[in-house]
Scaffold this active site. Sequence first.
Site, PDB file in Angstrom:
ATOM      1  CB  SER A 146      -1.077  -0.107   1.442  1.00  0.00           C
ATOM      2  OG  SER A 146      -1.697   1.568   1.921  1.00  0.00           O
ATOM      3  CE1 TYR A 159      -5.507  -1.062   4.938  1.00  0.00           C
ATOM      4  CE2 TYR A 159      -3.495   0.527   4.286  1.00  0.00           C
ATOM      5  CZ  TYR A 159      -4.776  -0.981   4.073  1.00  0.00           C
ATOM      6  OH  TYR A 159      -4.374  -0.669   2.522  1.00  0.00           O
TER       7      TYR A 159
HETATM    8  P1  NAP Z   1     -12.278  -4.729  -0.944  1.00  0.00           P
HETATM    9  O1  NAP Z   1     -12.590  -4.607  -1.272  1.00  0.00           O
HETATM   10  O2  NAP Z   1     -12.808  -3.637   0.805  1.00  0.00           O
HETATM   11  O3  NAP Z   1     -12.189  -6.576  -1.048  1.00  0.00           O
HETATM   12  C1  NAP Z   1     -11.008  -7.019   0.025  1.00  0.00           C
HETATM   13  C2  NAP Z   1     -12.055  -8.382   0.004  1.00  0.00           C
HETATM   14  O4  NAP Z   1     -11.431  -9.619   0.829  1.00  0.00           O
HETATM   15  C3  NAP Z   1     -13.577  -8.933  -0.150  1.00  0.00           C
HETATM   16  O5  NAP Z   1     -14.073  -9.572  -1.047  1.00  0.00           O
HETATM   17  C4  NAP Z   1     -13.337  -9.119   1.773  1.00  0.00           C
HETATM   18  O6  NAP Z   1     -14.598  -9.766   1.921  1.00  0.00           O
HETATM   19  C5  NAP Z   1     -12.077  -9.416   1.287  1.00  0.00           C
HETATM   20  N1  NAP Z   1     -12.137 -10.390   2.958  1.00  0.00           N
HETATM   21  C6  NAP Z   1     -11.821  -9.481   3.691  1.00  0.00           C
HETATM   22  N2  NAP Z   1     -11.939 -10.046   5.637  1.00  0.00           N
HETATM   23  C7  NAP Z   1     -11.294 -11.798   5.337  1.00  0.00           C
HETATM   24  C8  NAP Z   1     -11.538 -12.405   6.143  1.00  0.00           C
HETATM   25  N3  NAP Z   1     -11.206 -12.734   7.076  1.00  0.00           N
HETATM   26  N4  NAP Z   1     -11.702 -13.366   4.873  1.00  0.00           N
HETATM   27  C9  NAP Z   1     -11.949 -13.931   3.774  1.00  0.00           C
HETATM   28  N5  NAP Z   1     -12.057 -12.325   2.906  1.00  0.00           N
HETATM   29  C10 NAP Z   1     -11.713 -11.109   3.879  1.00  0.00           C
HETATM   30  O7  NAP Z   1     -10.490  -4.055  -0.845  1.00  0.00           O
HETATM   31  P2  NAP Z   1      -9.984  -3.958  -1.811  1.00  0.00           P
HETATM   32  O8  NAP Z   1      -9.818  -2.645  -1.930  1.00  0.00           O
HETATM   33  O9  NAP Z   1     -10.081  -4.333  -3.342  1.00  0.00           O
HETATM   34  O10 NAP Z   1      -8.337  -4.050  -1.219  1.00  0.00           O
HETATM   35  C11 NAP Z   1      -8.004  -5.699  -1.618  1.00  0.00           C
HETATM   36  C12 NAP Z   1      -6.191  -5.204  -1.029  1.00  0.00           C
HETATM   37  O11 NAP Z   1      -6.021  -4.242  -1.387  1.00  0.00           O
HETATM   38  C13 NAP Z   1      -6.241  -5.023   0.793  1.00  0.00           C
HETATM   39  O12 NAP Z   1      -5.315  -6.402   1.090  1.00  0.00           O
HETATM   40  C14 NAP Z   1      -6.252  -3.711   0.745  1.00  0.00           C
HETATM   41  O13 NAP Z   1      -4.847  -3.212   1.571  1.00  0.00           O
HETATM   42  C15 NAP Z   1      -4.972  -3.163  -0.792  1.00  0.00           C
HETATM   43  N6  NAP Z   1      -5.109  -2.085  -0.780  1.00  0.00           N
HETATM   44  C16 NAP Z   1      -6.043  -1.007  -1.070  1.00  0.00           C
HETATM   45  C17 NAP Z   1      -6.283  -0.147  -1.880  1.00  0.00           C
HETATM   46  C18 NAP Z   1      -7.260   1.052  -1.917  1.00  0.00           C
HETATM   47  O14 NAP Z   1      -7.388   1.814  -2.481  1.00  0.00           O
HETATM   48  N7  NAP Z   1      -8.849  -0.177  -2.151  1.00  0.00           N
HETATM   49  C19 NAP Z   1      -4.872   0.596  -1.825  1.00  0.00           C
HETATM   50  C20 NAP Z   1      -3.593  -0.359  -1.859  1.00  0.00           C
HETATM   51  C21 NAP Z   1      -4.206  -1.195  -1.433  1.00  0.00           C
HETATM   52  P3  NAP Z   1     -15.693  -9.110   3.356  1.00  0.00           P
HETATM   53  O15 NAP Z   1     -16.865  -8.615   2.358  1.00  0.00           O
HETATM   54  O16 NAP Z   1     -15.917 -10.123   3.763  1.00  0.00           O
HETATM   55  O17 NAP Z   1     -14.596  -8.009   3.980  1.00  0.00           O
END
Ligand code: NAP
Length: 254
Positions: A146, A159
């Site tokens: 990130s 985080y």
């Molecule tokens: P998201 O839309 O919240 O999707 C995350 C997925 O992981 C969801 O399907 C979620 O299910 C699942 N998950 C969370 N907790 C879980 C658990 N205990 N067991 C199984 N599955 C679980 O997030 P995203 O934005 O796509 O982010 C994906 C990755 O990219 C993360 O590591 C995040 O930190 C990283 N990231 C994102 C951004 C950004 O700007 N979006 C920036 C930097 C890094 P639930 O619906 O149940 O939570």
Amino acid sequence: MILDLFKLDGKVAVVTGSGRGIGQAYAVALAEAGADVALVDVIPMDETAAKITALGRKVCTVTADLSKGETAAPAIIADVVKQLGGVDILVNNAGIIRREPFTEHSAKNWNDVLSVNLSTPFFLSQAAARQMIAQGRGGKIINIASMLSFQGGILVPGYAASKGGIKSLTMLMANELAAHGISTNAIAPGYIATENTRPIRENPARNQAILDRIPAGRWGTPEDLMSAVVFLASPASDYMNGHILAVDGGWLAR
Ligand code: NAP
């Protein structure tokens, strides 16, 4: 030919948190490049699975709570091997964020975030690396870092600590696993429009402050990350180990 180095035909990829958002884009990208894909999530994965089947690739789903990596990880990898025949690529994508000021940040929020974002990637990578070493054909592990692997952020101590830790863990894994032909690298997405960032996009002042700092002038999309995951999963990146690849519209350059 150079584009052949990006092909993933015959490979099996595991992508966590692939029911939606960025994880879904990673899973589809790997399938478009030729891989069969194992989806791991707690939410329904039908939409992602349908996209992969439509590409003519095999897909399997593993429903698992990734806050319990120590016990879940060996079973997840064993299940994937049983269903798809092996593991060549692991993408540790699942992640959560809890926003609460440092002085009020609860133990539960701290522990939940560290479990999903840092501990489970460690246990899953360990289980996958053992499988890859036994298979004897190398592998690729891609962690998701990130901007907060490089910066402190605000309101998100768990985080920030987890993503700083992922950066260090990625480098440690690269050092120990490269000798087995396993490359470990990370993608550091910038500000990407997903559920995870909806609260800050819905806050007009925060939204504008973020946009003002992004040289590209827009939020990223999950599609912006698709080529990076294929690159790090493919032979095209075979001499890359321990690199944190920012895909951020220039955020870190400011
Ligand atoms: P998201 O839309 O919240 O999707 C995350 C997925 O992981 C969801 O399907 C979620 O299910 C699942 N998950 C969370 N907790 C879980 C658990 N205990 N067991 C199984 N599955 C679980 O997030 P995203 O934005 O796509 O982010 C994906 C990755 O990219 C993360 O590591 C995040 O930190 C990283 N990231 C994102 C951004 C950004 O700007 N979006 C920036 C930097 C890094 P639930 O619906 O149940 O939570």
